[in-house]
Write a protein that holds these residues in place. Structure first.
Motif, short mmCIF file in Angstrom:
data_model
loop_
_atom_site.label_atom_id
_atom_site.label_comp_id
_atom_site.label_asym_id
_atom_site.label_seq_id
_atom_site.Cartn_x
_atom_site.Cartn_y
_atom_site.Cartn_z
N VAL A 224 1.14 -1.10 0.01
CA VAL A 224 0.05 -0.21 0.16
C VAL A 224 0.81 1.47 -0.11
CG1 VAL A 224 -1.23 1.50 1.06
CG2 VAL A 224 -1.82 -1.46 0.82
N SER A 249 -1.30 2.73 -2.74
CA SER A 249 -2.14 4.30 -1.80
C SER A 249 -1.66 5.29 -3.31
CB SER A 249 -1.93 4.57 -0.89
OG SER A 249 -1.18 4.49 -0.91
N PHE A 276 11.63 -5.23 -4.99
CA PHE A 276 11.86 -6.77 -5.91
C PHE A 276 9.91 -6.63 -7.13
CE2 PHE A 276 8.65 -9.61 -5.09
CZ PHE A 276 7.91 -9.37 -4.08
N1 LIG Z 1 6.41 -6.97 -6.59
C1 LIG Z 1 5.52 -7.09 -7.53
O1 LIG Z 1 6.92 -7.92 -8.62
C2 LIG Z 1 4.83 -7.06 -7.74
C3 LIG Z 1 3.46 -8.30 -7.86
C4 LIG Z 1 1.97 -7.98 -8.32
C5 LIG Z 1 1.01 -6.95 -7.50
N2 LIG Z 1 2.72 -5.98 -6.93
C6 LIG Z 1 1.76 -5.34 -6.00
O2 LIG Z 1 0.82 -5.68 -5.14
C7 LIG Z 1 -0.41 -4.82 -4.50
C8 LIG Z 1 -1.74 -5.90 -4.81
O3 LIG Z 1 -1.65 -6.14 -5.52
P1 LIG Z 1 -3.03 -7.03 -6.26
O4 LIG Z 1 -2.94 -7.59 -7.50
O5 LIG Z 1 -2.76 -8.40 -5.02
O6 LIG Z 1 -4.30 -6.44 -5.71
P2 LIG Z 1 -5.40 -6.38 -4.63
O7 LIG Z 1 -4.14 -6.69 -3.39
O8 LIG Z 1 -5.96 -7.97 -4.56
O9 LIG Z 1 -6.17 -5.48 -4.80
C9 LIG Z 1 -5.95 -3.69 -5.03
C10 LIG Z 1 -6.29 -3.92 -3.29
O10 LIG Z 1 -6.12 -2.73 -1.80
C11 LIG Z 1 -5.81 -1.72 -2.07
N3 LIG Z 1 -6.63 -0.74 -2.22
C12 LIG Z 1 -6.29 -0.18 -3.24
N4 LIG Z 1 -6.42 1.22 -2.82
C13 LIG Z 1 -5.91 1.25 -2.04
C14 LIG Z 1 -5.46 2.65 -0.23
N5 LIG Z 1 -5.42 4.07 -1.46
N6 LIG Z 1 -4.58 2.57 0.27
C15 LIG Z 1 -5.25 1.13 0.99
N7 LIG Z 1 -5.34 0.01 0.47
C16 LIG Z 1 -6.04 0.16 -1.17
C17 LIG Z 1 -7.67 -2.53 -1.55
O11 LIG Z 1 -8.06 -3.25 0.04
P3 LIG Z 1 -9.20 -3.24 0.46
O12 LIG Z 1 -9.99 -2.77 0.83
O13 LIG Z 1 -8.20 -3.70 2.24
O14 LIG Z 1 -8.15 -1.19 0.90
C18 LIG Z 1 -7.87 -3.36 -2.42
O15 LIG Z 1 -8.64 -4.94 -2.88
C19 LIG Z 1 -0.07 -3.94 -5.74
O16 LIG Z 1 0.20 -2.49 -4.97
C20 LIG Z 1 0.78 -3.73 -6.15
O17 LIG Z 1 1.35 -3.08 -7.70
C21 LIG Z 1 3.61 -5.97 -7.19
#
Ligand SMILES: NC(=O)c1ccc[n+]([C@@H]2O[C@H](COP(=O)([O-])OP(=O)(O)OC[C@H]3O[C@@H](n4cnc5c(N)ncnc54)[C@H](OP(=O)(O)O)[C@@H]3O)[C@@H](O)[C@H]2O)c1
Length: 342
Positions: A224, A249, A276
């Motif tokens: 976040v 966020s 990462f």
């Molecule tokens: N580093 C990498 O290689 C990698 C790979 C995949 C994903 N990611 C990252 O992992 C994170 C999660 O991705 P995901 O695909 O699993 O999506 P996800 O968690 O299934 O969906 C996004 C969730 O983020 C929360 N959110 C949205 N806006 C927010 C805000 N302003 N403040 C707080 N919470 C917020 C919401 O949950 P709430 O209802 O709890 O707010 C939403 O359900 C993302 O940041 C993504 O970019 C990184």
């Protein structure tokens, strides 16, 4: 097979929140396939916050070009092939984009992989795909939690966070999740077995972390950023590790937010913070799957798929990620496999 290809192309780059108007709907004749190519009938689209970044600018991959089909990880069925490695009927996952049919001879983002027989086609998009690989390698190589340590996960009821937390439980840690809403928190502490959950929409995160983690946070898994990251930094344990998985966020911010004001806690607590990108680990997929598949089969990792219907609804589905409209992995169903076989 249909005679046209429906698709969403990128019309403009977002400024602030993604809007439906950033995309344009097009219908074109099906592409003819050449030697070495194959045509995939797209069946499922993965919704990922990182798509917001792909729309705006070059990141760890080049930005989607204006007028190009919107990039997306997806799963489908080969319907025609002049490629020696693929046959009509093969179930595959890859980066096929927001369209009914993709002409593909491998993408630079991720290779096309065959989905093993008997594995539901949606799993390679999430629980047995990018989502879990992210959770697996981020924890294993960056967070390195030890049994008995306290792990805190933000965005815990989303696709990646829910798996990261469960893997930390499997590794013998005490796990606290942070999510938006009572239902999500109940899911975490109930079905998923987290030790505690904080509803950040109603509770003061930093104060609750202090109560729930009196010895400090050994590993903070951050999806976040922003205030959530600051709250974790305030409570980081001596020698703690912060895994920068994402900062959702800030993804729609027009100006980058100021960095964490209390980052000097890294110094005082001899802690570290590291990011990462999962795509760097794809050549180690087999290593992760050797553990992930049995965990999923044995119910040690539980998952929820939040399904939306129809290619036409892909932009709205993407938007829902940024308002917390999803629990678990958000995917869009665009056709049934039978349609590919007819
Ligand atoms: N580093 C990498 O290689 C990698 C790979 C995949 C994903 N990611 C990252 O992992 C994170 C999660 O991705 P995901 O695909 O699993 O999506 P996800 O968690 O299934 O969906 C996004 C969730 O983020 C929360 N959110 C949205 N806006 C927010 C805000 N302003 N403040 C707080 N919470 C917020 C919401 O949950 P709430 O209802 O709890 O707010 C939403 O359900 C993302 O940041 C993504 O970019 C990184």
């Amino acid at each position: 097979m249909a005679d046209k290809n429906r698709k969403w192309v990128l019309k403009s780059r977002p400024r602030g929140l993604v809007e439906r108007g950033n995309f344009e709907w097009k219908e074109e004749p099906l592409p003819a396939i050449g030697d070495g190519e194959f045509l995939v009938r797209n069946l499922w689209l993965s919704c990922d916050p990182t798509q917001r970044g792909w729309m705006e600018r070059d990141t760890y991959v080049p930005a989607v070009g204006i007028g190009e089909v919107m990039r997306s990880v997806s799963a489908g069925q080969v319907v025609e092939s002049k490629h020696p490695g693929f046959r009509a009927g093969d179930l595959v996952s890859g980066a096929f984009g927001w369209q009914d049919y993709a002409l593909n001879n491998e993408s630079d983002l991720m290779p096309v992989t065959k989905v093993p027989e008997g594995v539901p086609l949606t799993l390679p998009l999430g629980t047995l795909g990018i989502t879990s690989l992210t959770a697996y390698f981020g924890l294993r190589d960056i967070g390195k939690p030890e049994p008995g340590e306290t792990v805190v996960v933000s965005g815990a009821a989303g696709a990646t966070g829910s798996v990261a937390g469960q893997i930390a439980k499997i590794r013998g840690c005490r796990v606290v999740g942070i999510a938006g809403g009572a239902d999500k928190c109940e899911w975490l502490t109930g079905e998923l077995g987290f030790d505690a959950a904080i509803d950040y929409k109603f509770e003061k995160v930093s104060a609750r972390l202090r109560e729930l983690c009196p010895q400090g946070i050994d590993v903070f898994w951050d999806n976040v950023g922003g205030e959530m990251l600051e709250a974790a930094l305030s409570n980081i344990a001596m020698g703690g590790r912060i895994v920068i998985c994402g900062a959702i966020s800030a993804y729609n911010a027009t100006e980058p937010p100021p960095g964490p004001r209390n980052y000097m806690n890294l110094l005082a607590r001899r802690a570290r913070m590291e990011g990462f990108v999962v795509f760097d680990y794809l050549d180690r997929t087999d290593e992760a799957m050797a553990e992930l598949v049995p965990w999923v089969m044995q119910g040690k990792i539980r998952y929820r798929e939040d399904v939306r219907d129809g290619l036409e609804n892909a932009p709205q589905a993407l938007l829902d990620l940024f308002s917390g409209g999803n629990t678990g992995k958000l995917i869009v169903k665009i056709a049934d496999p039978e349609a590919a076989e007819s």
